[in-house]
Design a protein around this motif. Structure first.
Motif, PDB file in Angstrom:
ATOM      1  N   GLY A  50     -15.058 -18.410   0.104  1.00 23.23           N
ATOM      2  CA  GLY A  50     -16.418 -18.906   0.183  1.00 23.23           C
ATOM      3  C   GLY A  50     -16.873 -19.470  -1.142  1.00 23.23           C
ATOM      4  O   GLY A  50     -16.087 -19.613  -2.076  1.00 23.23           O
ATOM      5  N   VAL A  51     -18.146 -19.780  -1.230  1.00 24.44           N
ATOM      6  CA  VAL A  51     -18.725 -20.342  -2.442  1.00 24.44           C
ATOM      7  C   VAL A  51     -19.138 -19.203  -3.368  1.00 24.44           C
ATOM      8  O   VAL A  51     -19.834 -18.277  -2.956  1.00 24.44           O
ATOM      9  CB  VAL A  51     -19.945 -21.226  -2.107  1.00 24.44           C
ATOM     10  CG1 VAL A  51     -20.599 -21.754  -3.366  1.00 24.44           C
ATOM     11  CG2 VAL A  51     -19.528 -22.367  -1.196  1.00 24.44           C
ATOM     12  N   LEU A  52     -18.689 -19.262  -4.607  1.00 21.28           N
ATOM     13  CA  LEU A  52     -19.030 -18.247  -5.602  1.00 21.28           C
ATOM     14  C   LEU A  52     -20.451 -18.490  -6.088  1.00 21.28           C
ATOM     15  O   LEU A  52     -20.794 -19.571  -6.532  1.00 21.28           O
ATOM     16  CB  LEU A  52     -18.051 -18.308  -6.775  1.00 21.28           C
ATOM     17  CG  LEU A  52     -18.338 -17.381  -7.958  1.00 21.28           C
ATOM     18  CD1 LEU A  52     -18.225 -15.917  -7.529  1.00 21.28           C
ATOM     19  CD2 LEU A  52     -17.383 -17.670  -9.097  1.00 21.28           C
ATOM     20  N   THR A  87     -21.284 -13.110  -6.101  1.00 20.13           N
ATOM     21  CA  THR A  87     -21.068 -12.898  -4.670  1.00 20.13           C
ATOM     22  C   THR A  87     -20.314 -14.087  -4.080  1.00 20.13           C
ATOM     23  O   THR A  87     -20.430 -15.214  -4.553  1.00 20.13           O
ATOM     24  CB  THR A  87     -22.394 -12.732  -3.903  1.00 20.13           C
ATOM     25  OG1 THR A  87     -23.190 -13.906  -4.072  1.00 20.13           O
ATOM     26  CG2 THR A  87     -23.166 -11.523  -4.385  1.00 20.13           C
ATOM     27  N   ILE A  88     -19.548 -13.786  -3.043  1.00 19.09           N
ATOM     28  CA  ILE A  88     -18.901 -14.818  -2.233  1.00 19.09           C
ATOM     29  C   ILE A  88     -19.225 -14.479  -0.793  1.00 19.09           C
ATOM     30  O   ILE A  88     -18.843 -13.415  -0.290  1.00 19.09           O
ATOM     31  CB  ILE A  88     -17.373 -14.848  -2.458  1.00 19.09           C
ATOM     32  CG1 ILE A  88     -17.046 -15.200  -3.907  1.00 19.09           C
ATOM     33  CG2 ILE A  88     -16.718 -15.832  -1.492  1.00 19.09           C
ATOM     34  CD1 ILE A  88     -15.576 -15.187  -4.249  1.00 19.09           C
ATOM     35  N   ASN A  89     -19.983 -15.356  -0.140  1.00 21.58           N
ATOM     36  CA  ASN A  89     -20.429 -15.128   1.244  1.00 21.58           C
ATOM     37  C   ASN A  89     -21.091 -13.760   1.397  1.00 21.58           C
ATOM     38  O   ASN A  89     -20.758 -12.984   2.288  1.00 21.58           O
ATOM     39  CB  ASN A  89     -19.282 -15.275   2.238  1.00 21.58           C
ATOM     40  CG  ASN A  89     -18.847 -16.717   2.398  1.00 21.58           C
ATOM     41  OD1 ASN A  89     -19.577 -17.637   2.037  1.00 21.58           O
ATOM     42  ND2 ASN A  89     -17.660 -16.921   2.918  1.00 21.58           N
ATOM     43  N   SER A  90     -22.019 -13.450   0.517  1.00 20.82           N
ATOM     44  CA  SER A  90     -22.803 -12.200   0.519  1.00 20.82           C
ATOM     45  C   SER A  90     -21.982 -10.949   0.235  1.00 20.82           C
ATOM     46  O   SER A  90     -22.464  -9.842   0.411  1.00 20.82           O
ATOM     47  CB  SER A  90     -23.561 -12.032   1.840  1.00 20.82           C
ATOM     48  OG  SER A  90     -24.418 -13.134   2.052  1.00 20.82           O
ATOM     49  N   ASP A 115     -17.710  -5.168  -6.284  1.00 20.89           N
ATOM     50  CA  ASP A 115     -17.507  -4.098  -5.291  1.00 20.89           C
ATOM     51  C   ASP A 115     -16.194  -4.311  -4.539  1.00 20.89           C
ATOM     52  O   ASP A 115     -15.452  -3.368  -4.259  1.00 20.89           O
ATOM     53  CB  ASP A 115     -18.669  -4.040  -4.284  1.00 20.89           C
ATOM     54  CG  ASP A 115     -19.963  -3.558  -4.933  1.00 20.89           C
ATOM     55  OD1 ASP A 115     -19.888  -2.963  -6.029  1.00 20.89           O
ATOM     56  OD2 ASP A 115     -21.034  -3.792  -4.336  1.00 20.89           O
ATOM     57  N   TRP A 116     -15.916  -5.557  -4.191  1.00 14.93           N
ATOM     58  CA  TRP A 116     -14.679  -5.892  -3.494  1.00 14.93           C
ATOM     59  C   TRP A 116     -13.474  -5.582  -4.368  1.00 14.93           C
ATOM     60  O   TRP A 116     -12.488  -5.001  -3.906  1.00 14.93           O
ATOM     61  CB  TRP A 116     -14.720  -7.372  -3.107  1.00 14.93           C
ATOM     62  CG  TRP A 116     -13.594  -7.835  -2.252  1.00 14.93           C
ATOM     63  CD1 TRP A 116     -13.454  -7.634  -0.912  1.00 14.93           C
ATOM     64  CD2 TRP A 116     -12.456  -8.594  -2.659  1.00 14.93           C
ATOM     65  NE1 TRP A 116     -12.294  -8.232  -0.463  1.00 14.93           N
ATOM     66  CE2 TRP A 116     -11.666  -8.828  -1.521  1.00 14.93           C
ATOM     67  CE3 TRP A 116     -12.035  -9.115  -3.871  1.00 14.93           C
ATOM     68  CZ2 TRP A 116     -10.490  -9.546  -1.560  1.00 14.93           C
ATOM     69  CZ3 TRP A 116     -10.861  -9.834  -3.916  1.00 14.93           C
ATOM     70  CH2 TRP A 116     -10.098 -10.037  -2.768  1.00 14.93           C
ATOM     71  N   LEU A 117     -13.547  -5.928  -5.651  1.00  9.36           N
ATOM     72  CA  LEU A 117     -12.453  -5.635  -6.578  1.00  9.36           C
ATOM     73  C   LEU A 117     -12.313  -4.133  -6.843  1.00  9.36           C
ATOM     74  O   LEU A 117     -11.211  -3.645  -7.070  1.00  9.36           O
ATOM     75  CB  LEU A 117     -12.665  -6.374  -7.899  1.00  9.36           C
ATOM     76  CG  LEU A 117     -12.441  -7.875  -7.867  1.00  9.36           C
ATOM     77  CD1 LEU A 117     -12.886  -8.502  -9.189  1.00  9.36           C
ATOM     78  CD2 LEU A 117     -10.986  -8.207  -7.585  1.00  9.36           C
TER      79      LEU A 117
END
Length: 96
Positions: free
Chosen positions: A25-27, A35-38, A43-45
């Protein structure tokens, strides 16, 4: 350097089939949060903390000049676009 959307999709399909996770998605960076796509990137990492990972990021799409001359790694011919037309024609002919 940016890559074409079709190349990015191929890469995504290949690594997903191998079990990798993909965040596309767009950073956006606002208020110190990325965020990328909310989905918050940190957190993801954090889900991968403590293990070795490879993080690949590249601009995709409009930054690529599709009219740029490329050299095919298989046959060595120069071509424009996403795929070598000579190799694509040969593949189609051999597959029937």
């Amino acid at each position: 350097m940016a890559i074409s959307k079709s190349d990015a999709r191929k890469l995504t399909i290949n690594v997903t089939e191998m079990g990798a996770q993909v965040l596309r998605g767009v950073l956006q960076i606002e208020g110190g949060k990325a965020t990328i796509n909310s989905v918050e990137v940190l957190d993801w990492l954090a889900r991968h903390a403590g293990v070795e990972i490879m993080l690949i990021a590249t601009p995709v799409g409009s930054a690529v000049d599709e009219s740029e001359l490329k050299t095919c790694p298989r046959c060595g011919r120069d071509y424009k676009g996403d795929t070598c037309p000579h190799c694509a024609e040969t593949r189609a002919r051999l597959r029937g």
